[in-house]
Scaffold this active site. Structure first.
Site, short mmCIF file in Angstrom:
data_model
loop_
_atom_site.label_atom_id
_atom_site.label_comp_id
_atom_site.label_asym_id
_atom_site.label_seq_id
_atom_site.Cartn_x
_atom_site.Cartn_y
_atom_site.Cartn_z
N ASP A 47 0.84 -1.20 0.00
CA ASP A 47 0.00 0.00 0.00
C ASP A 47 0.88 1.25 0.00
O ASP A 47 0.38 2.36 -0.15
CB ASP A 47 -1.00 0.00 1.17
CG ASP A 47 -0.31 0.02 2.53
OD1 ASP A 47 0.90 -0.25 2.60
OD2 ASP A 47 -1.01 0.31 3.52
N SER A 48 2.21 1.06 0.09
CA SER A 48 3.15 2.16 -0.12
C SER A 48 2.96 2.75 -1.51
O SER A 48 3.45 3.85 -1.79
CB SER A 48 4.59 1.68 0.05
OG SER A 48 4.84 0.52 -0.73
N ASP A 86 -1.25 -6.28 -0.26
CA ASP A 86 -1.23 -5.57 1.03
C ASP A 86 -2.63 -5.02 1.30
O ASP A 86 -3.12 -4.17 0.56
CB ASP A 86 -0.22 -4.41 0.92
CG ASP A 86 0.41 -4.04 2.24
OD1 ASP A 86 0.16 -4.71 3.25
OD2 ASP A 86 1.20 -3.06 2.23
N LYS A 116 -1.37 -9.51 3.12
CA LYS A 116 -0.64 -9.04 4.29
C LYS A 116 -1.52 -8.02 5.00
O LYS A 116 -2.19 -7.23 4.35
CB LYS A 116 0.70 -8.40 3.88
CG LYS A 116 1.48 -7.83 5.06
CD LYS A 116 2.90 -7.42 4.68
CE LYS A 116 2.99 -6.05 4.05
NZ LYS A 116 2.46 -4.96 4.88
N GLU A 118 -1.58 -5.36 8.70
CA GLU A 118 -0.76 -4.78 9.77
C GLU A 118 -1.37 -5.04 11.14
O GLU A 118 -2.58 -4.87 11.33
CB GLU A 118 -0.63 -3.26 9.56
CG GLU A 118 0.10 -2.88 8.28
CD GLU A 118 0.23 -1.36 8.10
OE1 GLU A 118 -0.16 -0.59 9.01
OE2 GLU A 118 0.73 -0.96 7.03
N GLU A 185 9.07 -4.21 10.59
CA GLU A 185 9.46 -2.93 10.01
C GLU A 185 9.97 -1.98 11.09
O GLU A 185 9.29 -1.75 12.10
CB GLU A 185 8.25 -2.31 9.28
CG GLU A 185 8.56 -0.92 8.70
CD GLU A 185 7.54 -0.43 7.69
OE1 GLU A 185 6.68 -1.21 7.25
OE2 GLU A 185 7.63 0.77 7.33
N1 LIG Z 1 9.08 4.92 -0.52
C1 LIG Z 1 8.67 4.32 0.59
N2 LIG Z 1 9.53 3.53 1.28
C2 LIG Z 1 9.14 2.91 2.42
O1 LIG Z 1 9.96 2.16 3.00
C3 LIG Z 1 7.81 3.11 2.89
C4 LIG Z 1 6.95 3.93 2.13
N3 LIG Z 1 7.40 4.55 1.01
N4 LIG Z 1 5.66 4.14 2.49
C5 LIG Z 1 5.10 3.35 3.56
C6 LIG Z 1 6.09 3.12 4.61
C7 LIG Z 1 6.53 4.35 5.36
N5 LIG Z 1 7.87 4.01 5.74
C8 LIG Z 1 8.76 4.84 6.40
C9 LIG Z 1 8.75 6.20 6.20
C10 LIG Z 1 9.66 7.02 6.84
C11 LIG Z 1 10.58 6.47 7.71
C12 LIG Z 1 11.54 7.35 8.41
O2 LIG Z 1 11.66 8.51 8.09
N6 LIG Z 1 12.28 6.83 9.40
C13 LIG Z 1 13.33 7.50 10.10
C14 LIG Z 1 13.43 6.96 11.50
C15 LIG Z 1 12.78 7.85 12.51
C16 LIG Z 1 13.14 7.41 13.93
O3 LIG Z 1 14.36 7.42 14.24
O4 LIG Z 1 12.23 7.07 14.69
C17 LIG Z 1 14.67 7.22 9.44
O5 LIG Z 1 15.58 8.03 9.58
O6 LIG Z 1 14.79 6.17 8.78
C18 LIG Z 1 10.59 5.09 7.93
C19 LIG Z 1 9.68 4.28 7.26
C20 LIG Z 1 8.23 2.71 5.23
N7 LIG Z 1 7.35 2.57 4.09
C1 LIG Z 2 7.21 -1.57 3.32
C2 LIG Z 2 6.36 -2.78 3.11
C3 LIG Z 2 6.57 -3.81 4.15
C4 LIG Z 2 4.91 -2.41 2.96
O1 LIG Z 2 4.05 -2.72 3.75
C5 LIG Z 2 4.53 -1.61 1.79
O2 LIG Z 2 5.35 -1.46 0.86
O3 LIG Z 2 3.40 -1.13 1.76
MG LIG Z 3 2.22 -1.65 3.48
#
Ligand SMILES: Nc1nc(=O)c2c([nH]1)NC[C@@H]1CN(c3ccc(C(=O)N[C@@H](CCC(=O)O)C(=O)O)cc3)CN21
Ligand SMILES: CC(C)C(=O)C(=O)O
Ligand SMILES: [Mg+2]
Length: 278
Positions: A47-48, A86, A116, A118, A185
Site C-alpha cells: 500500500d506504499s 497488502d 498481508k 498490519e 518494520e
Molecule cells: N518509498 C517508501 N519507502 C518505504 O519504505 C515506505 C513507504 N514509502 N511508504 C510506507 C512506509 C513508510 N515508511 C517509512 C517512512 C519514513 C521512515 C523514516 O523517516 N524513518 C526515520 C526513523 C525515525 C526514527 O528514528 O524514529 C529514518 O531516519 O529512517 C521510515 C519508514 C516505510 N514505508
Molecule cells: C514496506 C512494506 C513492508 C509495505 O508494507 C509496503 O510497501 O506497503
Molecule cells: Mg504496506
C-alpha cells in the site's frame, strides 16, 4: 531456488534451509516482470503505492480498488515470484465479514497468492478468519504505517521494554494463528534477531537488520527513483532517478534542435505515391 515457483510452503522451507528470502515491492506489470526475471522470491504489492505511485503523504487514502488494480497488473508480469497483496487501511478493521470479502478479492479477482495486514493482537481474530478461509496471510508488526496517526509519525518501534515485549507477544500470536511469515518494520536489529530466533516461521525485515530470515524494500527506494524521503534502512543499488532525468534532458535537447527523430526512426512512402499527392 531461482527460476522455480516460490509458494506458501517455500517460506517455512526457506527458514529451515537457511535460504534468505528476497522480497521487493512492485506496483505495475513491467516492473514486476523485471523483478520476476531477475529471480526475486516474492513481490509485495504494498500500500506504499499510495505514496510512491499516487503521491499521497501517507498510506491512509489507499483503497481496495487501488490495490486490486495494481495487484492485477503485477500478476500479469509474474511467473515464479510469490505475490502478496497488502490489505489497505479500513479494509480489515470494520468486521470479520468485510475483512473476508476484501481478502477474498485479492485472491479471486487479482490473483494474489497471499494477503498481508498490519498488526498483532488487535487483528488476530481477522487473521484467523482469513486463514480459515484458506487464504495465506503474512503478518506485519513494528512500524505499521497505517497507524501513523497513533504513532505520531513514521518512527522506530520496540525500543522500550514494554514495547519490545508487546512486539514479541504479537509475533508469537501471529505464528500461532498460522501466518506464513511476518514483516518486521523499523525495529532495533537485536530485537528483530531475538524475535526471528523465537519463531519457526520466517521474518522479513525492513529496517530490522540482518538477523531476519529475509528482507524487503520498496523498489523505487533501492533503485534511487523516489526522493520525498529516504529512510535510514534504504540502500540505493542504483541511481535510476538521475539516469531518467539525464535521459529526459537529452531527449528535450534533441527534440528542440531536431536531432531526434533520425531517418532510422521513421517510415517511408514510395516516390510514386508521394508524387500523386502534390
Ligand atoms: N518509498 C517508501 N519507502 C518505504 O519504505 C515506505 C513507504 N514509502 N511508504 C510506507 C512506509 C513508510 N515508511 C517509512 C517512512 C519514513 C521512515 C523514516 O523517516 N524513518 C526515520 C526513523 C525515525 C526514527 O528514528 O524514529 C529514518 O531516519 O529512517 C521510515 C519508514 C516505510 N514505508
Ligand atoms: C514496506 C512494506 C513492508 C509495505 O508494507 C509496503 O510497501 O506497503
Ligand atoms: Mg504496506
Amino acid at each position: 531456488m531461482k527460476n522455480k515457483k516460490f509458494t506458501s510452503t517455500s517460506f517455512i522451507k526457506s527458514k529451515q534451509e537457511k535460504h534468505m528470502i528476497s522480497m521487493l515491492t512492485a506496483y505495475d506489470y513491467s516492473t514486476a516482470k523485471l523483478l520476476d526475471e531477475a529471480g526475486v522470491d516474492s513481490i509485495l504489492v504494498g500500500d506504499s503505492l499510495g505514496m510512491v505511485m499516487l503521491g499521497y503523504e501517507n498510506t491512509l487514502k489507499v483503497t481496495m480498488e487501488d490495490m486490486i488494480h495494481h495487484t492485477k497488473a503485477v500478476k500479469r508480469g509474474v511467473k515464479n515470484a510469490f505475490v502478496i497483496g497488502d490489505m489497505p487501511f479500513m479494509s480489515y478493521h470494520i468486521s470479520t465479514e468485510e475483512t473476508l470479502k476484501n481478502a477474498g478479492r485479492f485472491i479471486q479477482e487479482a490473483g494474489a497468492d497471499a494477503v498481508k495486514l498490519e498488526g498483532g493482537y488487535a487483528v488476530i481474530d481477522k487473521v484467523k478468519a482469513i486463514i480459515k478461509a484458506q487464504i495465506p496471510v503474512v503478518g506485519h508488526i513494528g512500524l505499521t504505517p497505517q497507524s501513523v496517526n497513533m504513532f505520531g509519525g513514521f518512527k522506530v518501534q520496540g525500543k522500550s521494554e514494554e514495547n519490545a515485549k508487546k512486539l514479541i507477544e504479537d509475533a508469537l500470536l501471529l505464528e500461532e494463528a498460522g501466518v506464513i511469515a511476518i514483516v518486521l518494520e523499523c525495529v532495533p536489529a537485536k530485537l528483530a534477531k531475538l524475535i526471528s530466533e523465537k519463531l519457526s516461521i520466517p521474518t522479513i525485515g525492513i529496517g530490522a537488520g540482518n538477523g531476519c530470515d529475509g528482507q524487503v524494500l520498496v523498489i523505487q527506494d533501492m533503485l534511487g527513483m523516489y526522493s520525498d524521503f529516504t529512510p535510514k534502512f534504504v540502500k540505493k543499488y542504483a541511481t535510476l532517478g538521475d539516469n531518467m532525468k539525464e535521459a529526459v534532458r537529452n531527449y528535450i535537447e534533441e527534440v528542440e534542435n531536431k536531432e531526434f527523430p533520425k531517418v532510422e526512426h521513421t517510415f517511408s512512402i514510395s516516390d510514386e505515391v508521394l508524387g500523386k499527392l502534390y
